[in-house]
Design an enzyme around this catalytic site. Structure first.
Site, mmCIF file in Angstrom:
data_model
loop_
_atom_site.group_PDB
_atom_site.id
_atom_site.type_symbol
_atom_site.label_atom_id
_atom_site.label_comp_id
_atom_site.label_asym_id
_atom_site.label_seq_id
_atom_site.Cartn_x
_atom_site.Cartn_y
_atom_site.Cartn_z
ATOM 1 N N SER A 1 -9.607 2.001 2.991
ATOM 2 C CA SER A 1 -8.765 2.743 2.078
ATOM 3 C C SER A 1 -7.783 1.878 1.296
ATOM 4 O O SER A 1 -7.208 2.346 0.319
ATOM 5 C CB SER A 1 -7.990 3.808 2.847
ATOM 6 O OG SER A 1 -7.138 3.195 3.797
ATOM 7 N N LYS B 1 0.857 -1.201 0.000
ATOM 8 C CA LYS B 1 0.000 0.000 0.000
ATOM 9 C C LYS B 1 0.886 1.242 0.000
ATOM 10 O O LYS B 1 1.935 1.262 0.673
ATOM 11 C CB LYS B 1 -0.898 -0.036 1.243
ATOM 12 C CG LYS B 1 -1.950 1.072 1.296
ATOM 13 C CD LYS B 1 -2.812 0.912 2.545
ATOM 14 C CE LYS B 1 -3.906 1.969 2.647
ATOM 15 N NZ LYS B 1 -4.714 1.821 3.866
ATOM 16 N N SER C 1 -9.724 -0.449 7.068
ATOM 17 C CA SER C 1 -9.139 -0.316 5.727
ATOM 18 C C SER C 1 -8.500 -1.555 5.140
ATOM 19 O O SER C 1 -8.234 -1.595 3.944
ATOM 20 C CB SER C 1 -8.116 0.810 5.712
ATOM 21 O OG SER C 1 -8.783 2.029 5.575
#
Ligand code: GLN
Length: 484
Positions: free
Chosen positions: A153, A78, A177
């Protein structure tokens, strides 16, 4: 079978027996990225050259017999975890050209294990959001239905894993997330206990809630990744010095002797009927596997978790994001005066959701409101923690849906922050309490994936993996892949 669809443990077998080399596997994944990325836009940066170099090194290690189950297996990280020499944007204009001078601890440890990094995953800006629509660069659609969101996210990493742009990924989870996008994309997402995995080098959103964890195609893979990212790191003051077990030992295919509870507050009003049906069938399956299930657990403070989260998280975010002043890092607007430069840097560098959080946090912490908002939220936090602790005296784990609905439409909630925030009702309390949570694929409603969330007391990662694994062995929902 396409190489890019392999799990870590499958890929490892082929690498170990030298049927496939890491370079071959990496090329297959890079080719997949080249063909799928146009549709899914899951990656902010593709690190092709580095990946191929790392793959060659991995092959050398494998030839020399010095390797781990992760050696040579392509992954996506990420884009809020620092990668030395590779830009780390947090999907924000503010950090669009920020190249960290060091690796996050998790990245460093994965490199030691033989990481092949193929790219950095798209996300909601600074990890604030539940749909990936708040990325400054691209909206990553859900591969099961391109008109829907992948969750957030960590939407980019989730989609990357789901479509084979990576064999596995690392995500971060502040309020859901990792788990919510995993649930929305039919993969496994694991948020460990707060303090279990180092946050050093993770760009901070809300420091008392943030935690890094695996996003994988199955539960066994999450256990494998945990073996390499869990552990004490003196560079993170909240890292806990507690022995790290071999998580793969907890992959036992039955649930005999386990006591499970189903908290009724997680079957919330507004929950989609199809999701509830999937959950009831899934929990009945856990019973069949040998667990005893109490369907009538109550955690009455759950209803305050959302409000507490949206005071605590923005308050911490507001303090953490003060560092983006145009002087130290990233984007810098050359203004007429110092104040002008600082104001314009933030005006242009941050997107609307980040600004909203900063404003909320500043308000909650301001003189006169601090006691009424921030302090009150912290008290609620204590109550929620205690309530979970009490429940875990009676149950080895609690079972809930990961989200109250299936993936929603792109654009459906983006202009209504409250509706967006509500999509995390089932995942936020877990970060508030600091406990671990695992989301596993549990079936489909209206053709879209539904995730089941498994919760346990601090450092009960092994129990959660066992439950997830036993369930997965019986149902194999996660083996379904979207067609892209
Ligand atoms: N969706 C939640 C939020 O917007 C949680 C995000 C996260 O876990 N990083 O804050």
């Amino acid at each position: 079978m396409n190489l890019y669809n392999l799990t870590i443990h499958q890929a490892h077998q082929l690498l170990k027996s030298k049927e496939v080399s890491s370079v071959e596997l990496t090329k297959a994944v890079l080719k997949r990225i080249a063909e799928a990325e146009e549709k899914v836009r899951a990656l902010v940066t593709v690190t092709e050259e580095i990946a191929l170099l790392q793959a060659e090194q991995a092959d050398q290690r494998i030839r020399a017999g010095d390797f781990t189950p992760l050696t040579g297996v392509p992954a996506v990280i990420k884009d809020n975890m620092c990668t030395k020499g590779i830009r780390t944007t947090c999907s924000s204009r503010m950090l669009e050209n920020f190249v960290p001078p060091y690796d996050a601890t998790v990245v460093e440890w994965l490199k030691d294990a033989g990481l092949v990094m193929v790219g950095k995953g798209n996300m909601d800006e600074f990890a604030m959001g539940s749909s990936n629509e708040h990325s400054a660069f691209a909206i990553t659609p859900n591969p099961w239905d391109l008109s829907r969101v992948p969750g957030g996210s960590s939407g980019g990493p989730a989609v990357g894993v789901a479509v084979g742009e990576a064999i596995y990924a690392l995500g971060s989870d502040t309020g859901g997330s990792i788990r919510q996008p995993a649930g929305f994309c039919n993969i496994v997402g694991f948020k460990p206990t707060y303090g279990r995995v180092s946050r050093y080098g993770l760009v901070a959103f809300a420091s008392s809630l943030d935690q890094i964890g695996p996003m994988t195609k199955d539960v066994a893979d999450s256990a494998l990744v945990m073996n390499f990212i869990a552990g004490y790191d003196p560079r993170d003051s909240t890292s806990v010095n507690y022995p790290v077990p071999d998580y793969t030992k907890s992959l036992i295919p039955d649930l005999n002797g386990l006591r499970l509870g189903v908290p009724k507050e997680y079957f919330v009003e507004g929950m989609q009927e199809g999701v509830e049906e999937v959950m009831r069938t899934a929990i009945a399956k856990l019973e069949e596997l040998g667990a005893t299930v109490d369907w009538e657990v109550s955690l009455p403070h759950t209803e305050y978790a959302l409000a507490a989260y949206y005071l605590i998280a923005p308050s911490e975010a507001m303090a953490n994001l003060a560092r983006y002043d145009g002087v130290k890092y990233g984007f810098s607007y050359e203004g007429e005066s110092m104040w002008d430069a600082m104001e314009r840097t933030r005006q242009l560098g941050f997107g609307p959701e980040v600004k909203r959080r900063i404003i909320l946090g500043t308000y909650a912490l301001s003189a006169g409101y601090y006691d009424a908002y921030y302090l009150k939220a912290q008290k609620v936090r204590t109550l929620i923690r205690r309530e979970f602790a009490d429940a875990f005296e009676r149950y080895d784990a609690l079972i809930t849906p990961t989200s109250p609905t299936v993936p929603f439409k792109i654009g459906e909630k983006v202009d209504d922050p409250l509706q967006m925030y509500l999509s995390d009702v089932c995942t936020l309390p877990i970060n508030i309490a600091g406990i671990p949570g695992l989301s596993v694929p549990a079936g489909f409603a209206d053709g879209l994936p539904v995730g089941m969330q498994i919760l346990g007391k601090p450092f009960s990662e092994e129990t959660l993996l066992r439950i997830g694994f036993a369930y997965e062995q019986q149902t194999r929902w996660g083996e379904r892949r979207p067609e892209i």
